[in-house]
Motif scaffolding. Structure first.
Motif, mmCIF file in Angstrom:
data_model
loop_
_atom_site.group_PDB
_atom_site.id
_atom_site.type_symbol
_atom_site.label_atom_id
_atom_site.label_comp_id
_atom_site.label_asym_id
_atom_site.label_seq_id
_atom_site.Cartn_x
_atom_site.Cartn_y
_atom_site.Cartn_z
ATOM 1 N N PHE A 101 0.846 -1.198 0.000
ATOM 2 C CA PHE A 101 0.000 0.000 0.000
ATOM 3 C C PHE A 101 0.876 1.240 0.000
ATOM 4 N N TYR A 128 -6.348 -6.501 -1.937
ATOM 5 C CA TYR A 128 -5.593 -5.909 -3.041
ATOM 6 C C TYR A 128 -4.213 -6.540 -3.177
ATOM 7 N N PHE A 131 -1.917 -1.597 -4.060
ATOM 8 C CA PHE A 131 -2.904 -0.548 -3.824
ATOM 9 C C PHE A 131 -2.184 0.794 -3.722
ATOM 10 N N TYR A 133 -3.092 4.464 -3.130
ATOM 11 C CA TYR A 133 -4.215 5.304 -2.713
ATOM 12 C C TYR A 133 -4.269 6.595 -3.526
ATOM 13 N N LEU A 164 -4.788 -1.497 -7.975
ATOM 14 C CA LEU A 164 -5.751 -0.416 -7.803
ATOM 15 C C LEU A 164 -5.018 0.907 -7.686
ATOM 16 N N TYR A 166 -6.087 4.732 -6.942
ATOM 17 C CA TYR A 166 -7.255 5.525 -6.576
ATOM 18 C C TYR A 166 -7.424 6.690 -7.548
#
Length: 267
Positions: A101, A128, A131, A133, A164, A166
């Motif tokens: 992350f 995830y 990831f 953010y 992912l 964001y």
């Protein structure tokens, strides 16, 4: 609760000079919280200098939360200088929340931002694989370029998404943004193979081009979409280009490749 926790301090923060942090051959498996936790980021240059964060041969699997967690940026250059984040060789599997992350991997306010991920395994995590953010690489107002390179990434069988973003993969306020994805397997995830919540994969706000290159990328058998993004590339004052070669997005629950707002490329 954090067996491996790094605070931003005199060893990885500098006011005038280069901030360089290297981790090589770290194993942080099976912990009750996070495998590796970076409280305010990895390498942080405040006024003038480059920020360089390098991670090689990392194993962070079977942790209750994330394998590797950056509450800030991997590499952050706040003044004049470049930001470079590199992850080369990582096993980030079977974590309760996700493999890795970031708020952002590389952020340069007045320079170039480059983030590179090579030979990363992020499978069977609760939600995830990777990831971001905010973004993978971001260059601020001073005209720098942002580049995100992802090579030989496997992010499969995660509860939600393989990768992912964001906002976006690479973004530049006043320069070019480029995302290169080569030899990726983003299959069998619960919802998405590749997902952006509120942005394009490559985004140039002004003064540059936006380019997304995808080569030998597989996004099959995901629960909802193989690829779900606002757009592939967006450039407000330059050229927007999307190149897809040998890309598979088959047998997903709903759509293979879905652009929610723009066409694949928008200029």
């Amino acid at each position: 609760p954090y067996p491996f926790k790094v605070l931003v301090g005199p060893d990885n923060l500098t006011a005038n000079g280069n901030a360089t942090v290297t981790f090589d051959g770290i194993t942080a498996d099976g912990n009750g919280d996070y495998g590796m936790y970076f409280e305010n980021g990895g390498a942080y240059s405040i006024v003038e200098g480059n920020a360089v964060m390098t991670m090689r041969n990392i194993a962070a699997s079977g942790n209750a939360e994330y394998g590797v967690y950056f509450s800030g940026h991997g590499a952050y250059s706040k003044g004049i200088g470049d930001a470079t984040f590199t992850l080369n060789g990582a096993t980030l599997n079977d974590n309760g929340q996700g493999g890795i992350f970031f708020s952002g991997a590389a952020y340069a306010v007045e320079g170039n931002a480059t983030a590179s991920f090579t030979d990363v395994q992020a499978n069977n995590n609760g939600y995830y694989g990777l990831f971001f953010y905010g973004y993978g690489a971001y260059a601020g107002e001073a005209g720098g370029n942002a580049v995100l390179n992802m090579t030989r990434i496997t992010a499969t069988n995660n509860g939600s998404s393989g990768i992912l973003f964001y906002y976006f993969g690479a973004g530049a306020m006043n320069g070019s943004a480029t995302v290169n994805m080569t030899d990726l397997n983003l299959s069998y995830n619960g919802e998405y193979g590749l997902y952006t919540d509120d942005g394009t994969v490559a985004y140039s706000q002004a003064g540059g081009d936006a380019t997304l290159n995808m080569t030998r990328v597989t996004m099959d058998y995901n629960g909802d979409y193989g690829m779900y993004v606002l757009g592939g590339a967006y450039a407000s004052e330059g050229n927007a280009t999307v190149n897809m070669t040998d890309v598979s997005a088959s047998f997903n629950g709903e759509y293979g490749i879905y652009f929610t707002a723009y066409a694949g490329a928008y200029a």
